[in-house]
Design a protein around this motif. Structure first.
Motif, PDB file in Angstrom:
ATOM      1  N   ASP A 127       5.305  -1.181 -15.576  1.00 54.65           N
ATOM      2  CA  ASP A 127       3.930  -0.688 -15.561  1.00 54.65           C
ATOM      3  C   ASP A 127       2.930  -1.827 -15.386  1.00 54.65           C
ATOM      4  OD1 ASP A 127       4.357  -1.722 -18.119  1.00 54.65           O
ATOM      5  OD2 ASP A 127       3.060  -0.237 -19.078  1.00 54.65           O
ATOM      6  N   SER A 128       3.297  -3.032 -15.829  1.00 54.19           N
ATOM      7  CA  SER A 128       2.392  -4.179 -15.659  1.00 54.19           C
ATOM      8  C   SER A 128       2.199  -4.518 -14.183  1.00 54.19           C
ATOM      9  CB  SER A 128       2.918  -5.399 -16.415  1.00 54.19           C
ATOM     10  OG  SER A 128       4.202  -5.765 -15.937  1.00 54.19           O
ATOM     11  N   VAL A 129       3.243  -4.355 -13.372  1.00 53.57           N
ATOM     12  CA  VAL A 129       3.128  -4.618 -11.930  1.00 53.57           C
ATOM     13  C   VAL A 129       2.224  -3.566 -11.293  1.00 53.57           C
ATOM     14  CG1 VAL A 129       4.395  -4.688  -9.742  1.00 53.57           C
ATOM     15  CG2 VAL A 129       5.335  -5.825 -11.761  1.00 53.57           C
ATOM     16  N   PHE A 130       2.372  -2.324 -11.708  1.00 52.34           N
ATOM     17  CA  PHE A 130       1.497  -1.274 -11.176  1.00 52.34           C
ATOM     18  C   PHE A 130       0.044  -1.550 -11.534  1.00 52.34           C
ATOM     19  CE2 PHE A 130      -0.880   2.636 -11.903  1.00 52.34           C
ATOM     20  CZ  PHE A 130      -0.886   3.148 -10.612  1.00 52.34           C
ATOM     21  N   ARG A 131      -0.208  -1.877 -12.786  1.00 51.16           N
ATOM     22  CA  ARG A 131      -1.578  -2.118 -13.228  1.00 51.16           C
ATOM     23  C   ARG A 131      -2.189  -3.341 -12.541  1.00 51.16           C
ATOM     24  NH1 ARG A 131      -1.321   1.809 -16.342  1.00 51.16           N
ATOM     25  NH2 ARG A 131      -0.013   2.173 -18.116  1.00 51.16           N
ATOM     26  N   ARG A 132      -1.401  -4.389 -12.386  1.00 49.67           N
ATOM     27  CA  ARG A 132      -1.882  -5.587 -11.691  1.00 49.67           C
ATOM     28  C   ARG A 132      -2.176  -5.259 -10.230  1.00 49.67           C
ATOM     29  NH1 ARG A 132       1.729  -9.635 -13.618  1.00 49.67           N
ATOM     30  NH2 ARG A 132       3.160  -8.294 -12.598  1.00 49.67           N
ATOM     31  N   SER A 133      -1.326  -4.445  -9.621  1.00 54.94           N
ATOM     32  CA  SER A 133      -1.531  -4.038  -8.228  1.00 54.94           C
ATOM     33  C   SER A 133      -2.786  -3.182  -8.101  1.00 54.94           C
ATOM     34  CB  SER A 133      -0.316  -3.262  -7.710  1.00 54.94           C
ATOM     35  OG  SER A 133       0.840  -4.066  -7.748  1.00 54.94           O
ATOM     36  N   LEU A 134      -2.977  -2.285  -9.037  1.00 51.55           N
ATOM     37  CA  LEU A 134      -4.168  -1.439  -9.018  1.00 51.55           C
ATOM     38  C   LEU A 134      -5.432  -2.291  -9.151  1.00 51.55           C
ATOM     39  CD1 LEU A 134      -5.119   1.497  -8.860  1.00 51.55           C
ATOM     40  CD2 LEU A 134      -4.941   1.592 -11.352  1.00 51.55           C
ATOM     41  N   GLU A 135      -5.407  -3.250 -10.046  1.00 54.33           N
ATOM     42  CA  GLU A 135      -6.548  -4.155 -10.199  1.00 54.33           C
ATOM     43  C   GLU A 135      -6.795  -4.936  -8.906  1.00 54.33           C
ATOM     44  OE1 GLU A 135      -5.573  -6.572 -13.568  1.00 54.33           O
ATOM     45  OE2 GLU A 135      -5.886  -4.922 -14.981  1.00 54.33           O
ATOM     46  N   TYR A 148      -6.707   6.095  -1.739  1.00 53.46           N
ATOM     47  CA  TYR A 148      -6.926   7.412  -2.333  1.00 53.46           C
ATOM     48  C   TYR A 148      -7.026   8.515  -1.296  1.00 53.46           C
ATOM     49  CZ  TYR A 148      -6.618   6.733  -7.245  1.00 53.46           C
ATOM     50  OH  TYR A 148      -6.109   6.526  -8.495  1.00 53.46           O
ATOM     51  N   ALA A 149      -7.485   8.204  -0.109  1.00 52.58           N
ATOM     52  CA  ALA A 149      -7.479   9.210   0.967  1.00 52.58           C
ATOM     53  C   ALA A 149      -6.037   9.597   1.287  1.00 52.58           C
ATOM     54  CB  ALA A 149      -8.183   8.673   2.202  1.00 52.58           C
ATOM     55  N   ARG A 150      -5.175   8.598   1.362  1.00 42.02           N
ATOM     56  CA  ARG A 150      -3.751   8.875   1.620  1.00 42.02           C
ATOM     57  C   ARG A 150      -3.120   9.636   0.456  1.00 42.02           C
ATOM     58  NH1 ARG A 150      -0.814   3.467   3.098  1.00 42.02           N
ATOM     59  NH2 ARG A 150       0.944   4.911   3.135  1.00 42.02           N
ATOM     60  N   THR A 151      -3.502   9.273  -0.764  1.00 42.95           N
ATOM     61  CA  THR A 151      -2.965   9.947  -1.948  1.00 42.95           C
ATOM     62  C   THR A 151      -3.373  11.420  -1.951  1.00 42.95           C
ATOM     63  OG1 THR A 151      -3.035   7.884  -3.212  1.00 42.95           O
ATOM     64  CG2 THR A 151      -2.961   9.936  -4.474  1.00 42.95           C
ATOM     65  N   ILE A 152      -4.632  11.684  -1.706  1.00 42.98           N
ATOM     66  CA  ILE A 152      -5.134  13.059  -1.682  1.00 42.98           C
ATOM     67  C   ILE A 152      -4.478  13.857  -0.565  1.00 42.98           C
ATOM     68  CG2 ILE A 152      -7.195  14.463  -1.239  1.00 42.98           C
ATOM     69  CD1 ILE A 152      -8.750  12.201  -2.757  1.00 42.98           C
ATOM     70  N   ALA A 203     -13.301  -2.028  -2.132  1.00 43.71           N
ATOM     71  CA  ALA A 203     -13.611  -0.597  -2.131  1.00 43.71           C
ATOM     72  C   ALA A 203     -13.027   0.120  -0.916  1.00 43.71           C
ATOM     73  CB  ALA A 203     -15.111  -0.381  -2.198  1.00 43.71           C
ATOM     74  N   LYS A 204     -13.045  -0.528   0.246  1.00 44.04           N
ATOM     75  CA  LYS A 204     -12.503   0.112   1.452  1.00 44.04           C
ATOM     76  C   LYS A 204     -10.998   0.345   1.326  1.00 44.04           C
ATOM     77  CE  LYS A 204     -15.940  -1.543   4.713  1.00 44.04           C
ATOM     78  NZ  LYS A 204     -16.227  -2.330   5.899  1.00 44.04           N
ATOM     79  N   THR A 205     -10.311  -0.615   0.749  1.00 43.51           N
ATOM     80  CA  THR A 205      -8.867  -0.469   0.562  1.00 43.51           C
ATOM     81  C   THR A 205      -8.573   0.663  -0.413  1.00 43.51           C
ATOM     82  OG1 THR A 205      -8.507  -2.809   1.013  1.00 43.51           O
ATOM     83  CG2 THR A 205      -6.741  -1.651  -0.122  1.00 43.51           C
ATOM     84  N   MET A 206      -9.309   0.706  -1.524  1.00 39.76           N
ATOM     85  CA  MET A 206      -9.095   1.779  -2.497  1.00 39.76           C
ATOM     86  C   MET A 206      -9.424   3.134  -1.898  1.00 39.76           C
ATOM     87  SD  MET A 206      -7.588   0.971  -5.203  1.00 39.76           S
ATOM     88  CE  MET A 206      -7.768   2.485  -6.093  1.00 39.76           C
ATOM     89  N   ASP A 207     -10.466   3.186  -1.099  1.00 43.74           N
ATOM     90  CA  ASP A 207     -10.826   4.431  -0.431  1.00 43.74           C
ATOM     91  C   ASP A 207      -9.681   4.894   0.472  1.00 43.74           C
ATOM     92  OD1 ASP A 207     -12.639   6.547   0.180  1.00 43.74           O
ATOM     93  OD2 ASP A 207     -13.087   5.549   2.090  1.00 43.74           O
ATOM     94  N   ARG A 208      -9.101   3.962   1.198  1.00 42.29           N
ATOM     95  CA  ARG A 208      -7.979   4.282   2.085  1.00 42.29           C
ATOM     96  C   ARG A 208      -6.761   4.735   1.269  1.00 42.29           C
ATOM     97  NH1 ARG A 208      -7.776  -0.252   4.735  1.00 42.29           N
ATOM     98  NH2 ARG A 208      -6.211  -1.253   3.445  1.00 42.29           N
ATOM     99  N   GLU A 263       0.816  -1.223   0.000  1.00 37.88           N
ATOM    100  CA  GLU A 263       0.000   0.000   0.000  1.00 37.88           C
ATOM    101  C   GLU A 263       0.847   1.269   0.000  1.00 37.88           C
ATOM    102  OE1 GLU A 263      -3.272   0.248   2.712  1.00 37.88           O
ATOM    103  OE2 GLU A 263      -3.866  -1.837   2.349  1.00 37.88           O
ATOM    104  N   ASP A 264       1.943   1.281   0.746  1.00 43.26           N
ATOM    105  CA  ASP A 264       2.791   2.471   0.794  1.00 43.26           C
ATOM    106  C   ASP A 264       3.366   2.807  -0.581  1.00 43.26           C
ATOM    107  OD1 ASP A 264       2.325   2.756   3.507  1.00 43.26           O
ATOM    108  OD2 ASP A 264       4.144   1.693   4.096  1.00 43.26           O
ATOM    109  N   LYS A 265       3.832   1.777  -1.292  1.00 47.17           N
ATOM    110  CA  LYS A 265       4.406   1.996  -2.616  1.00 47.17           C
ATOM    111  C   LYS A 265       3.315   2.430  -3.596  1.00 47.17           C
ATOM    112  CE  LYS A 265       8.139   1.986  -5.015  1.00 47.17           C
ATOM    113  NZ  LYS A 265       9.205   2.918  -4.657  1.00 47.17           N
TER     114      LYS A 265
END
Length: 112
Positions: free
Chosen positions: A75-83, A96-100, A89-94, A29-31
């Protein structure tokens, strides 16, 4: 019958134990936050360039490629990680909250 129920219960317990482990080939998550911050920063930067939209669509992938090279991540590792993270949804919310939050800090400090 009891044997089947016990095996099923054991399977569920083992499955739930692995829930918090990130699979191999997935960024932590940090990366992910670090990369998302840079990617969104570059998206914002490119959108401010005084060029046509078509030109910015050519420029953005070049900047994105630089980010992945800088972090030595395909970029494939990033895209796979994003998927992977988008499945929860809770993880993505967390994430993006950190990103913002990080982007707000950068904006306030005037760095990057």
């Amino acid at each position: 019958m009891k044997n089947v129920i016990l095996r099923g219960a054991l399977f569920l317990v083992l499955l739930s134990c692995n829930k918090n482990k990130i699979p191999e080939g997935i960024l932590d998550e940090d990366k992910m936050v670090e990369l998302l911050v840079e990617i969104h920063f570059v998206e914002g930067l490119v959108s401010t360039f005084p060029v046509h939209y078509d030109s910015s669509r050519v420029l953005y992938p070049l900047f994105e490629k630089e980010i992945f090279e800088k972090h030595q991540i395909p970029d494939s590792v990033f895209r796979r990680s994003l998927e992977y993270y988008m499945r929860d949804a809770k993880t993505m919310d967390r994430l993006y909250a950190r990103t913002i939050d990080s982007l707000h800090v950068i904006e306030k400090s005037g760095n990057q």
